[in-house]
Scaffold this motif. Sequence first.
Motif, PDB file in Angstrom:
ATOM      1  N   TYR A  41      -2.225   1.330 -12.537  1.00  0.00           N
ATOM      2  CA  TYR A  41      -2.931   1.594 -13.797  1.00  0.00           C
ATOM      3  C   TYR A  41      -4.414   1.250 -13.647  1.00  0.00           C
ATOM      4  CZ  TYR A  41      -4.371   0.702 -18.665  1.00  0.00           C
ATOM      5  OH  TYR A  41      -5.049   0.673 -19.867  1.00  0.00           O
ATOM      6  N   LEU A  42      -4.679   0.076 -13.105  1.00  0.00           N
ATOM      7  CA  LEU A  42      -6.070  -0.342 -12.923  1.00  0.00           C
ATOM      8  C   LEU A  42      -6.769   0.545 -11.902  1.00  0.00           C
ATOM      9  CD1 LEU A  42      -5.562  -4.225 -12.926  1.00  0.00           C
ATOM     10  CD2 LEU A  42      -6.512  -2.829 -14.773  1.00  0.00           C
ATOM     11  N   GLU A  43      -6.053   0.916 -10.852  1.00  0.00           N
ATOM     12  CA  GLU A  43      -6.631   1.788  -9.817  1.00  0.00           C
ATOM     13  C   GLU A  43      -7.067   3.120 -10.420  1.00  0.00           C
ATOM     14  OE1 GLU A  43      -5.010   4.414  -6.046  1.00  0.00           O
ATOM     15  OE2 GLU A  43      -3.948   2.555  -6.530  1.00  0.00           O
ATOM     16  N   LEU A  44      -6.224   3.714 -11.258  1.00  0.00           N
ATOM     17  CA  LEU A  44      -6.546   4.990 -11.879  1.00  0.00           C
ATOM     18  C   LEU A  44      -7.739   4.886 -12.840  1.00  0.00           C
ATOM     19  CD1 LEU A  44      -2.943   6.350 -12.579  1.00  0.00           C
ATOM     20  CD2 LEU A  44      -4.582   7.260 -10.921  1.00  0.00           C
ATOM     21  N   LEU A  45      -7.951   3.690 -13.372  1.00  0.00           N
ATOM     22  CA  LEU A  45      -9.098   3.463 -14.259  1.00  0.00           C
ATOM     23  C   LEU A  45     -10.363   3.087 -13.487  1.00  0.00           C
ATOM     24  CD1 LEU A  45      -7.432   1.438 -17.179  1.00  0.00           C
ATOM     25  CD2 LEU A  45      -8.265   3.806 -17.266  1.00  0.00           C
ATOM     26  N   GLY A  46     -10.219   2.956 -12.155  1.00  0.00           N
ATOM     27  CA  GLY A  46     -11.361   2.545 -11.329  1.00  0.00           C
ATOM     28  C   GLY A  46     -11.642   1.068 -11.409  1.00  0.00           C
ATOM     29  N   LEU A  47     -10.632   0.290 -11.827  1.00  0.00           N
ATOM     30  CA  LEU A  47     -10.799  -1.161 -11.951  1.00  0.00           C
ATOM     31  C   LEU A  47     -10.097  -1.855 -10.784  1.00  0.00           C
ATOM     32  CD1 LEU A  47     -10.043  -1.486 -15.774  1.00  0.00           C
ATOM     33  CD2 LEU A  47     -12.291  -1.365 -14.664  1.00  0.00           C
ATOM     34  N   ALA A  48     -10.506  -3.065 -10.533  1.00  0.00           N
ATOM     35  CA  ALA A  48      -9.914  -3.839  -9.429  1.00  0.00           C
ATOM     36  C   ALA A  48      -8.525  -4.324  -9.816  1.00  0.00           C
ATOM     37  CB  ALA A  48     -10.809  -5.033  -9.088  1.00  0.00           C
ATOM     38  N   GLY A  49      -7.593  -4.168  -8.903  1.00  0.00           N
ATOM     39  CA  GLY A  49      -6.230  -4.652  -9.115  1.00  0.00           C
ATOM     40  C   GLY A  49      -5.521  -4.769  -7.787  1.00  0.00           C
ATOM     41  N   ASP A  50      -4.903  -5.899  -7.570  1.00  0.00           N
ATOM     42  CA  ASP A  50      -4.230  -6.144  -6.288  1.00  0.00           C
ATOM     43  C   ASP A  50      -2.813  -5.576  -6.319  1.00  0.00           C
ATOM     44  OD1 ASP A  50      -6.418  -7.488  -5.262  1.00  0.00           O
ATOM     45  OD2 ASP A  50      -5.766  -9.419  -6.101  1.00  0.00           O
ATOM     46  N   PHE A  51      -2.546  -4.651  -5.402  1.00  0.00           N
ATOM     47  CA  PHE A  51      -1.196  -4.101  -5.285  1.00  0.00           C
ATOM     48  C   PHE A  51      -0.348  -5.104  -4.510  1.00  0.00           C
ATOM     49  CE2 PHE A  51       2.203  -1.373  -3.708  1.00  0.00           C
ATOM     50  CZ  PHE A  51       2.480  -0.601  -4.835  1.00  0.00           C
ATOM     51  N   PRO A  52       0.829  -5.471  -5.035  1.00  0.00           N
ATOM     52  CA  PRO A  52       1.661  -6.469  -4.346  1.00  0.00           C
ATOM     53  C   PRO A  52       2.047  -6.001  -2.951  1.00  0.00           C
ATOM     54  CG  PRO A  52       2.883  -5.399  -6.118  1.00  0.00           C
ATOM     55  CD  PRO A  52       1.462  -4.980  -6.271  1.00  0.00           C
ATOM     56  N   GLU A  53       2.151  -6.948  -2.052  1.00  0.00           N
ATOM     57  CA  GLU A  53       2.431  -6.644  -0.641  1.00  0.00           C
ATOM     58  C   GLU A  53       3.714  -5.844  -0.472  1.00  0.00           C
ATOM     59  OE1 GLU A  53       3.174  -9.047   3.578  1.00  0.00           O
ATOM     60  OE2 GLU A  53       2.382 -10.101   1.825  1.00  0.00           O
ATOM     61  N   ASP A  54       4.736  -6.182  -1.270  1.00  0.00           N
ATOM     62  CA  ASP A  54       6.015  -5.472  -1.178  1.00  0.00           C
ATOM     63  C   ASP A  54       6.255  -4.643  -2.440  1.00  0.00           C
ATOM     64  OD1 ASP A  54       6.239  -7.644  -2.792  1.00  0.00           O
ATOM     65  OD2 ASP A  54       8.141  -8.359  -1.984  1.00  0.00           O
ATOM     66  N   GLY A  55       5.177  -4.080  -2.984  1.00  0.00           N
ATOM     67  CA  GLY A  55       5.272  -3.309  -4.217  1.00  0.00           C
ATOM     68  C   GLY A  55       5.959  -1.967  -4.026  1.00  0.00           C
ATOM     69  N   TYR A  56       6.230  -1.318  -5.148  1.00  0.00           N
ATOM     70  CA  TYR A  56       6.908  -0.014  -5.129  1.00  0.00           C
ATOM     71  C   TYR A  56       5.880   1.088  -4.908  1.00  0.00           C
ATOM     72  CZ  TYR A  56      10.952  -2.623  -6.630  1.00  0.00           C
ATOM     73  OH  TYR A  56      12.000  -3.528  -6.667  1.00  0.00           O
ATOM     74  N   GLN A  57       6.100   1.874  -3.839  1.00  0.00           N
ATOM     75  CA  GLN A  57       5.081   2.806  -3.351  1.00  0.00           C
ATOM     76  C   GLN A  57       5.160   4.209  -3.934  1.00  0.00           C
ATOM     77  OE1 GLN A  57       2.636   2.088  -1.194  1.00  0.00           O
ATOM     78  NE2 GLN A  57       3.225  -0.001  -0.671  1.00  0.00           N
ATOM     79  N   GLY A  58       6.257   4.553  -4.532  1.00  0.00           N
ATOM     80  CA  GLY A  58       6.460   5.938  -4.932  1.00  0.00           C
ATOM     81  C   GLY A  58       5.443   6.452  -5.937  1.00  0.00           C
ATOM     82  N   ASP A  59       5.233   7.758  -5.920  1.00  0.00           N
ATOM     83  CA  ASP A  59       4.298   8.385  -6.850  1.00  0.00           C
ATOM     84  C   ASP A  59       4.760   8.256  -8.295  1.00  0.00           C
ATOM     85  OD1 ASP A  59       2.631   9.084  -4.837  1.00  0.00           O
ATOM     86  OD2 ASP A  59       3.124  11.226  -4.848  1.00  0.00           O
TER      87      ASP A  59
END
Length: 549
Positions: A184-202
Amino acid sequence: MIKSRIKAIVERCFAEGVRQGLWSTAAEGRYTIEVPKREGQGDFSTNFAMVAAGVDKRKPRDLAGPMAEFLAKEPMIERVEIAGPGFINLFLDKAIWATVLAPIHAQGEQFGRCDAGAGRRVLVEFVSANPTGPLSVGHGRNAVLGDAIARVLEAGGYAVQREYYFNDAGRQMRVLGESTRARYLELLGLAGDFPEDGYQGDYIYDIARSMIAEGGDGFAQAEVAVFKDRAQKAIFVDIDATLKRIGIGFDTYFNEHTLYEDGRIYEVVDALRARGLVYDQEGATWFKTTELGQEQDRVIIKSSGEPTYRLPDIAYHCDKFKRGYDWMVNVFGSDHIATVPDVLAGVRALGYDDSRITVVLYQFVTLLRDGKQVKMSTRKATFVTVDELVDEVGSDALRFFFLMRKPDNLIEFDLDLAKKQSQENPVYYVQYAHARLCSIEKMAAEQGKTADLAEQGLKRLVEPEEYALLKTMADYPTMVAGAAADLAPHRVVFYLMELAAQFHGFYNKHKVLTEDGELTAARLALCGGLKRVFRNGLHLIGLTAPESM
C-alpha cells in the motif's frame, strides 16, 4: 440387495448347523461373505469353514461339507463348491441377477444410500487453508477429497457437518498485514519495509489498490491490524468464490482467534500442566510428549510468548468433542504427518477418546503437460491456483482426477488428457456412458419402445456382458457403504470406470433396440438401471451427468 440376501441365507444355514450340533456359536459374526476376485470361483464365497474350524478346533473341510449341503438346498443357489482349504463358493441361479433392476428403478436417486451410519454425527473438517492467498492446486485436492468424503458419509447414513477451520490468528496473519501495508505504501510512493518472508503474490497489490481506491492515503498511518483485516476478508471472498466454482460449501466456519480471545488455549496449557505434562525451559513452554509415546517433547508456546500451532489445534479438537460429535474427520496434507500424533496425544491426555478422530492425509499434486512437469503462469502468485486449473480443464475433470488415486498416493495430473474429448479421458469415458444411455432412451421413445421389468421378460438377459453389468450394479450399495465406512471416495471412481468399461463393451457387441420386442424391453430396463447408477455415482462425487456429449 443380493449380497444381503446371500448373507441372510448363510446365517440361516449357520444357525441350522448350531441347532444340529455340527458346530458351536463361537464363529457367529466372524466369518465373511465376499465376491471372489477370480472368475470361476462363484458369485460369492465364504470363509465360514476356516473361521469355525479355528474356534472349534476342527478341520475346515469337515465343516465345509455340511454347510455346503445346507446351502445347496437354497432356491437362489444353483450349485456349491468347496475349494482350497475350505472356502465355500456359491454359484447363483443366473435369473437372480436381473432382480436388481426393480429396486434401482423404484428407488431412483435413493438407490445405493443406506442407514449404516445410523445418524451418527460426523464433523468433516477440510480445506482450512490459511486466508493468506488464493487456493493452490494442493488445496484443491484437499477440497475435493473432503467434500467427497462428506458426500459418501451422507450416503452411508451419517449426519454430516462440513467445517472450515479459519486460521485467522498467529504469525502468518501478522505477516499478511505487514505485506499488504508495505505494498500500500509502495503504491503511494511512501517508504515501507516489506517483511523478509512476506507474501509476494500480485494479489497483495490488488488488495492494496482497492484500499487506495476507497480511501486514498487515508490508511497510511493505520495499524498493521487494519491491513490484516482487509487482506483477510478480500482473500477469503476469493477462496469462497473458488470453492463455489467446484460445488463446495460449508455448514460452519470456526475462527481460530476465538480460541485466543476466550482463553481456551491457555486452559489447555493449565490442564496439561496440572497433569505434569507441561514444563518451562529457556523461556518457552514445552509439552512433555515423550511421556505419551512420542520421541521428543514439543514447544507449545515460544519464548516470544506466541503459541505454536499444536496448542490451538489441541484446543480446537477439545471444542469438537464438547460439541458432541461421534466422529471427527480431518483432511490434511501429508506435511502434517509429524504434528498429528502430538495433537492426538494432547487430546488423549485431556481425557478425550482420540479414537473418535480420523485423520486422512493426502499426497500432493504434480501437473503434467506433454508428459513433463509444468508450472502454469498466474498473475496472482508463484503457484498454480485452483481457478486456473478449472479454467483449463473444468470442474468435473478436476474433481475426477483428484479422486482417481487413493489419498496417500501422489497424483500426476495430466492436463492434456483431462481436456481430451475422447474415451482416452477417464472422466469423459464415464460421462459418455451416461450420455450414450440417454441417447438410447431417446431413440427408444421415438420408436415407441419402452422398458419392461416383468420377470419373464428379464429372463432374456442371458449374455455374459449382461450378467457382468447386473452383478456390478448389484454391488453398488455395498461399494457406497464401504466407501463411507472407510472414508474412501476413490472407490466410487474405480467403480464407475469399471461399470463404464463393461457398458461400452456390451454396447459395442449387442444392440439394445432390436426387432425382438421382449428382448428390447428387457435391455431397455437394463439400460434404465445403468443410467440411474451412473447418475447416482457421478452425483455422489460431485460430478454432472450430461445427457449429451
